[in-house]
Design a protein around this motif. Structure first.
Motif, short mmCIF file in Angstrom:
data_model
loop_
_atom_site.label_atom_id
_atom_site.label_comp_id
_atom_site.label_asym_id
_atom_site.label_seq_id
_atom_site.Cartn_x
_atom_site.Cartn_y
_atom_site.Cartn_z
N THR B 9 0.83 -1.21 0.00
CA THR B 9 0.00 0.00 0.00
C THR B 9 0.86 1.26 0.00
OG1 THR B 9 -1.68 -1.22 1.22
CG2 THR B 9 -1.90 1.17 1.19
N ARG B 84 -8.60 -2.76 -5.09
CA ARG B 84 -8.02 -2.62 -3.75
C ARG B 84 -8.57 -1.34 -3.10
NH1 ARG B 84 -1.61 -3.57 -4.31
NH2 ARG B 84 -1.77 -3.08 -2.08
N ASP B 87 -7.04 -0.14 0.33
CA ASP B 87 -5.65 0.32 0.17
C ASP B 87 -5.61 1.67 -0.55
OD1 ASP B 87 -4.87 -2.03 1.35
OD2 ASP B 87 -4.44 -3.04 -0.55
N ARG B 91 -4.40 5.27 0.93
CA ARG B 91 -3.27 5.97 0.29
C ARG B 91 -3.70 7.32 -0.29
NH1 ARG B 91 1.17 7.40 0.06
NH2 ARG B 91 2.74 6.96 -1.51
#
Lengths: 107, 107
Positions: B9, B84, B87, B91
């Motif tokens: 990540t 994802r 993640d 982020r």
């Protein structure tokens, strides 16, 4: 008078914008213009402290302009660049702000 | 077990994500996965009705996976893909949702 090709707002494409932003140098250019307002190409290069060829920088400015992210006008010998904030917001609401926020976070 | 490379990540880069999303076919793949949840590659191709080579589709799935946008796992002979989400949200908060919203608008 526009000396360079700029897409109409309605023709600004999402993949085109994302592709143009999908480069670290172009992201830095956009970030700088978003913060500083209209800037000559040379001043952007200097501010970013990028030791890259003038032709490479011209390429990056062209990609941003042709994607509809920036507007470029000539004044004397300078090329002055701005972000097309209003056009981008109209076409893809929230996108530029989220990306600029992420640039900060990505550092 | 992960058979394929997936970035951690913290290593997901903003230019990398934007570049990967900066393609009309990859945007459609991401949109489809976001709507339908985990999907085999073949089902995505069929759903999108894309008459493109299998190798081209594999390339697109690889770009998305290596950028950290999708996760791919093998089950029997199938490659199953998911976004994802968590993640990406960790982020780059808000980015995926804004882009997905813009995909709708861009049509």
């Amino acid at each position: 008078m526009r000396l360079f090709y700029h897409p109409d707002t309605k023709d600004i494409s999402l993949p085109g914008v994302l592709y143009a932003l999908g480069d670290p140098i172009r992201l830095e250019i956009v970030k700088h213009l978003a913060t500083e307002g209209e800037q000559p190409c040379a001043a952007v290069c200097e501010a970013l402290g990028l030791a890259i060829a003038k032709s490479t920088m011209s390429h990056h400015f062209r990609v941003l302009r042709e994607a509809g992210i920036t507007c470029c006008r000539k004044e004397g010998t300078q090329h002055l660049n701005t972000i097309r904030r209003q056009d981008l917001e109209e076409r893809f609401p929230g996108l530029l702000d989220v990306v600029l926020g992420c640039v900060q976070k990505a550092r």
